[in-house]
Write a protein that holds these residues in place. Structure first.
Motif, PDB file in Angstrom:
ATOM      1  N   ARG A 149      23.122  23.535  62.069  1.00  0.00           N
ATOM      2  CA  ARG A 149      22.361  22.236  62.614  1.00  0.00           C
ATOM      3  C   ARG A 149      22.463  21.585  64.026  1.00  0.00           C
ATOM      4  O   ARG A 149      22.008  21.031  64.248  1.00  0.00           O
ATOM      5  CB  ARG A 149      22.375  21.105  61.468  1.00  0.00           C
ATOM      6  CG  ARG A 149      21.944  21.701  60.144  1.00  0.00           C
ATOM      7  CD  ARG A 149      20.462  21.956  59.963  1.00  0.00           C
ATOM      8  NE  ARG A 149      20.015  22.611  58.789  1.00  0.00           N
ATOM      9  CZ  ARG A 149      18.958  23.172  58.585  1.00  0.00           C
ATOM     10  NH1 ARG A 149      18.029  23.215  59.243  1.00  0.00           N
ATOM     11  NH2 ARG A 149      18.732  23.786  57.397  1.00  0.00           N
ATOM     12  N   GLN A 150      23.706  22.141  64.565  1.00  0.00           N
ATOM     13  CA  GLN A 150      24.258  21.495  65.642  1.00  0.00           C
ATOM     14  C   GLN A 150      23.484  21.966  66.761  1.00  0.00           C
ATOM     15  O   GLN A 150      23.244  21.556  68.024  1.00  0.00           O
ATOM     16  CB  GLN A 150      25.773  22.078  65.777  1.00  0.00           C
ATOM     17  CG  GLN A 150      26.031  23.264  66.027  1.00  0.00           C
ATOM     18  CD  GLN A 150      26.586  23.815  64.625  1.00  0.00           C
ATOM     19  OE1 GLN A 150      25.942  23.502  63.686  1.00  0.00           O
ATOM     20  NE2 GLN A 150      27.326  24.824  64.623  1.00  0.00           N
ATOM     21  N   LEU A 151      22.678  22.795  66.368  1.00  0.00           N
ATOM     22  CA  LEU A 151      21.726  23.313  67.638  1.00  0.00           C
ATOM     23  C   LEU A 151      20.657  22.684  67.961  1.00  0.00           C
ATOM     24  O   LEU A 151      20.213  22.621  69.177  1.00  0.00           O
ATOM     25  CB  LEU A 151      20.850  24.814  67.121  1.00  0.00           C
ATOM     26  CG  LEU A 151      21.958  26.162  67.005  1.00  0.00           C
ATOM     27  CD1 LEU A 151      20.887  27.396  66.571  1.00  0.00           C
ATOM     28  CD2 LEU A 151      22.306  26.466  68.597  1.00  0.00           C
ATOM     29  N   THR A 152      20.300  21.759  67.245  1.00  0.00           N
ATOM     30  CA  THR A 152      19.296  20.551  67.418  1.00  0.00           C
ATOM     31  C   THR A 152      19.873  19.558  68.596  1.00  0.00           C
ATOM     32  O   THR A 152      18.957  19.087  69.096  1.00  0.00           O
ATOM     33  CB  THR A 152      19.257  19.649  66.384  1.00  0.00           C
ATOM     34  OG1 THR A 152      20.534  18.972  65.952  1.00  0.00           O
ATOM     35  CG2 THR A 152      18.437  20.399  65.069  1.00  0.00           C
ATOM     36  N   GLU A 153      21.264  19.778  68.862  1.00  0.00           N
ATOM     37  CA  GLU A 153      21.679  18.666  69.862  1.00  0.00           C
ATOM     38  C   GLU A 153      21.185  19.391  71.339  1.00  0.00           C
ATOM     39  O   GLU A 153      21.106  18.581  72.312  1.00  0.00           O
ATOM     40  CB  GLU A 153      23.283  19.048  69.857  1.00  0.00           C
ATOM     41  CG  GLU A 153      23.930  18.525  68.852  1.00  0.00           C
ATOM     42  CD  GLU A 153      25.391  18.334  68.966  1.00  0.00           C
ATOM     43  OE1 GLU A 153      25.908  18.010  69.834  1.00  0.00           O
ATOM     44  OE2 GLU A 153      26.036  18.929  67.874  1.00  0.00           O
TER      45      GLU A 153
END
Length: 293
Positions: free
Chosen positions: A80-84
């Motif tokens: 989910r941190q790729l959405t950053e």
């Protein structure tokens, strides 16, 4: 074949179509995906790009042949941190999908991900220092994220494996084309507990731009921060540091017994201008990582 299996294969093919189209038109595909969703985007891309479906089906077949899988944003394994990376202030875009191979699971990396990156042509000290440090933090549960290159990256992977730790290797080539080739056995060991990851279809070869582009993924997956033992003043490592800074990941540089060494010039620069903090031992690093969480 039951209907659920058929639907799952269609879903994977749709995402493979999107992933291949994004190789050349990342921004446009991201906009299309946001507007139409994966099914609508895949259908639109198929209509406008002759042969795309055949190439995407070939990518899935090649992935199955080498034991790889396609991870998509609707998968529980998607980090989910790729959405950053989609934040306008970052001036980038997240991968639309990832190819992965290995027993590890990308999802849990999150705040436990620690990038260790640096010079390929490192000094003997530059190789020894990250080995000790990486082994210590990997033994405590950090997931080591790196690019798998010679030098610092390789030392970090060796250290992680020495304590049965978990690693994520983000490659600039497809997972069916090992680069560097001499790290083939090392990468195979990584897949036992960790995972190899790429934005690129299985047999795509690396390019200079892809080495730089994958740095944003390394920085994003490194939720707890980035460690740079050595880096030249013009090295690609400083590009990775730039991504970590943009994503507000703490960056740490290690000291050297030879401050004038070219392999440490990049570290000196990022310490001097505030892009990185100097840490002298494992305890200091652990304190710094805790403060950055």
């Amino acid at each position: 074949m039951d209907s659920s299996t058929t639907a799952e294969r269609a879903r994977h093919l749709g995402w493979a179509i999107i992933a291949r189209a994004a190789l050349d038109h990342r921004g446009a595909v991201s906009i299309l995906l946001a507007a139409e969703g994966p099914t609508g985007a895949a259908e639109a891309l198929t209509r406008t790009t002759p042969g795309l479906t055949v190439r995407a089906a070939g990518d899935l077949s090649n992935a199955a042949h080498i034991g790889a899988r396609l991870i998509t944003p609707d998968s529980p394994e998607w980090p989910r941190q790729l959405t950053e990376l989609d934040d306008p202030s970052v001036n980038s875009s997240a991968p639309v999908a990832l190819w992965a191979r290995g027993a590890g699971h990308l999802g849990p990396a999150g705040p436990r991900g620690l990038a260790v990156v640096g010079a390929r042509a490192c000094t003997s000290h530059g190789r020894a220092a990250p080995y000790e440090l990486t082994a210590a933090v990997a033994a405590q549960g950090s997931v080591i994220v790196t690019g798998g290159a010679y030098g610092i990256d390789t030392a970090a992977l060796d250290a992680t494996l020495s304590v049965d730790g978990s690693a994520i290797v983000v490659t600039a080539s497809g997972l069916g084309h090992t680069y560097p080739a001499s790290n083939s056995d090392l990468f195979e060991k990584v897949t036992g507990r960790g995972v190899l990851v790429s934005e690129y279809p299985p047999f795509d070869r690396p390019t200079r731009d892809r080495f730089l582009h994958r740095n944003r993924v390394i920085a994003a997956l490194a939720g707890s921060g980035m460690v740079v033992p050595e880096a030249g003043i013009r090295s690609g490592t400083l590009n990775a540091v730039g991504w970590a800074n943009r994503l507000h990941r703490p960056v740490f540089a290690l000291p050297t017994p030879t401050p004038s060494a070219p392999a440490w010039a990049g570290c000196a620069a990022i310490i001097d201008d505030g892009r990185a903090h100097l840490v002298t031992d494992v305890d200091q690093l652990l304190v710094g990582l805790g403060a950055g969480r």
